[in-house]
Design an enzyme around this catalytic site. Structure first.
Site, short mmCIF file in Angstrom:
data_model
loop_
_atom_site.label_atom_id
_atom_site.label_comp_id
_atom_site.label_asym_id
_atom_site.label_seq_id
_atom_site.Cartn_x
_atom_site.Cartn_y
_atom_site.Cartn_z
CE1 TYR A 59 -5.08 -11.10 12.50
CE2 TYR A 59 -4.05 -10.20 14.22
CZ TYR A 59 -3.82 -10.29 13.29
OH TYR A 59 -2.26 -10.94 13.07
CD GLU A 61 -3.84 -14.57 11.57
OE1 GLU A 61 -2.06 -14.16 11.50
OE2 GLU A 61 -3.60 -15.14 12.46
CG ASP A 205 -2.34 -9.15 -13.79
OD1 ASP A 205 -3.27 -8.71 -13.49
OD2 ASP A 205 -1.63 -9.26 -13.40
CB THR A 231 -7.27 -4.57 -9.04
OG1 THR A 231 -7.68 -3.91 -9.74
CG2 THR A 231 -5.58 -4.44 -8.65
CE LYS A 234 -5.09 -1.19 -12.00
NZ LYS A 234 -5.03 -2.13 -10.70
NE ARG A 240 -5.29 3.35 -4.51
CZ ARG A 240 -5.55 3.52 -6.34
NH1 ARG A 240 -5.10 1.87 -5.93
NH2 ARG A 240 -5.78 4.37 -6.75
#
Length: 410
Positions: A59, A61, A205, A231, A234, A240
């Site tokens: 974890y 954050e 984008d 992203t 692709k 991903r």
């Protein structure tokens, strides 16, 4: 539960045979059918290794050096490596590698630069705009006032005069440049000029072309955009996830918009896998790969046209092809179903100027498998055989082709 050194696949088979069967079935599906979904690819084994690593347990954050949890020394190292590799790969002053998806990256860009109710100019959904570009079904369409630009009805190319006219009329706070089904390079310099004229931010984008940018097979939006969203799967061939690139001027705003404004803890295993992918994309082999992706797409587009498909814009500059199968007596959804029955996996897409859907496909995955231009010609022939003949018989031929190029070796 105790820690074990048993191989992951063997461990899963022993502990959860049902899920092991699912994963084995998916592996067979990927290896025995033609993967032509434009948004998909095969990662390297190294990326998969990082994705399934012990960093999945952490974890973290916050950001390196400023986490809300202890024990983040190695998580910090992983993220710093990913950030530096992304900056170097794309020539950006700042990179944020935490977005969980491309959509999350776009929303963070909006959160950093806009206020609810602001006007945004983006490609209209009927012309290839993404859900995050103002769909009423998406949060972006509820928070902001989107105005859509389109394409020239004769050529299918972006109508830059219309973009300029709409920008002058509506004075948007931001202009979004990007699409999920536009197969040509976008003129980023023209969008920059229009944005400057009306005092708008320029958000690119680049979810689809960013991998081609990394390989030098497409122009980079980084010198022109205020913020680039992308992203990491692709064509880029990573896990991903999402990525944001920007100048130093917007770095703090982008980082705050990602965490804590729109996301919680970073997925450190995914960030490690992104770092691996960025490292791979920086090598000469990836440059060769990216150019082969485009070469394959151009050959496939031409072959489809010769078989009767109406290829939009007359071809492609990228990995992506959109086409209308109407000349073959069918539409996009029906064609997708018949092709799926034949072992050929692709998507549908909106076609401009009419309530019709065509097919959208890409060459990233089959190029990763090692297929070349000769195989693209064979694939186009399989399309016609599936749509005009027996999909079951075509499936045998498609399977033979796919199995000749196993994505992860024999």
């Amino acid at each position: 539960m105790t820690v074990t050194t048993e191989q992951p696949v063997d461990l899963l088979r022993r502990q959860d045979a049902q899920m092991a069967d699912v994963l084995a079935g998916e592996a067979r599906r990927q290896a025995s059918t033609l993967q032509l979904i434009a948004a998909e690819n095969f990662t390297s084994p190294a990326v998969l290794c990082a994705l399934g690593s012990v960093l999945a347990n952490k974890y973290a954050e916050g950001y390196p050096g400023a986490r809300h949890h202890g024990g983040c020394d190695y998580a910090d190292q992983a993220e710093r490596i990913a950030v530096e590799r992304a900056r170097a790969l794309f020539g950006a002053e700042h990179a944020n590698v935490q977005p969980h998806s491309g959509s999350a990256a776009v929303l963070a860009a909006y959160a950093a630069l806009l206020r609810p109710g602001d006007t945004v100019l983006a490609m209209g959904l009927p012309y290839g705009g993404h859900l995050t570009h103002g769909s009423p079904a998406h949060l972006s369409g509820r928070l902001f006032d989107f105005v859509g630009y389109g394409v020239d009805p004769a050529t299918g190319l972006v109508d830059y005069e219309q973009v300029q006219a709409l920008a002058r009329e509506h004075r948007p706070r931001a202009i979004v440049c990007g699409s999920i089904s536009y197969p040509r390079h976008l003129e980023y310099s023209v969008f920059r000029e229009i944005a400057d004229e009306v005092g708008a931010f320029l958000i690119v984008d680049a979810a689809h072309p960013i991998g081609l940018v990394a390989g030098g097979a497409a122009p980079s939006p980084v010198p022109y955009a205020d913020v680039v969203c992308a992203t990491t799967h692709k064509v880029l061939r990573g896990p991903r996830g999402g990525l944001i690139l920007c100048g130093a001027e917007f770095a703090e705003r982008i980082d705050r918009a990602v965490f804590p404004l729109t996301q919680g803890g970073a997925q450190m295993h995914t960030i490690a896998a992104k770092a691996v992918a960025f490292g791979e994309a920086a090598g000469p082999a990836f440059t060769t790969y990216a150019h082969r992706v485009v070469a394959n797409a151009r050959v496939l587009a031409q072959a489809l046209a010769e078989h009767g498909f109406a290829v939009t814009t007359g071809g492609t500059d990228t990995h992506l092809i959109t086409a209308d199968p109407a000349p073959l007596g069918t539409d996009g959804p029906a064609a997708r179903a018949r092709l799926a029955a034949a072992g050929i996996v692709l998507d549908t897409c909106a076609l401009p100027f009419g309530d019709r859907r065509g097919v959208r496909l890409g060459t990233a995955a089959v190029t990763t498998q090692g297929m070349g231009e000769a195989e693209m010609v064979r694939i186009a022939a399989l399309f016609t055989a599936a749509l005009r003949g027996d999909p079951a018989k075509t499936r045998t031929r498609a399977g033979e082709l796919a199995r000749g190029f196993p994505p992860y070796g024999p």
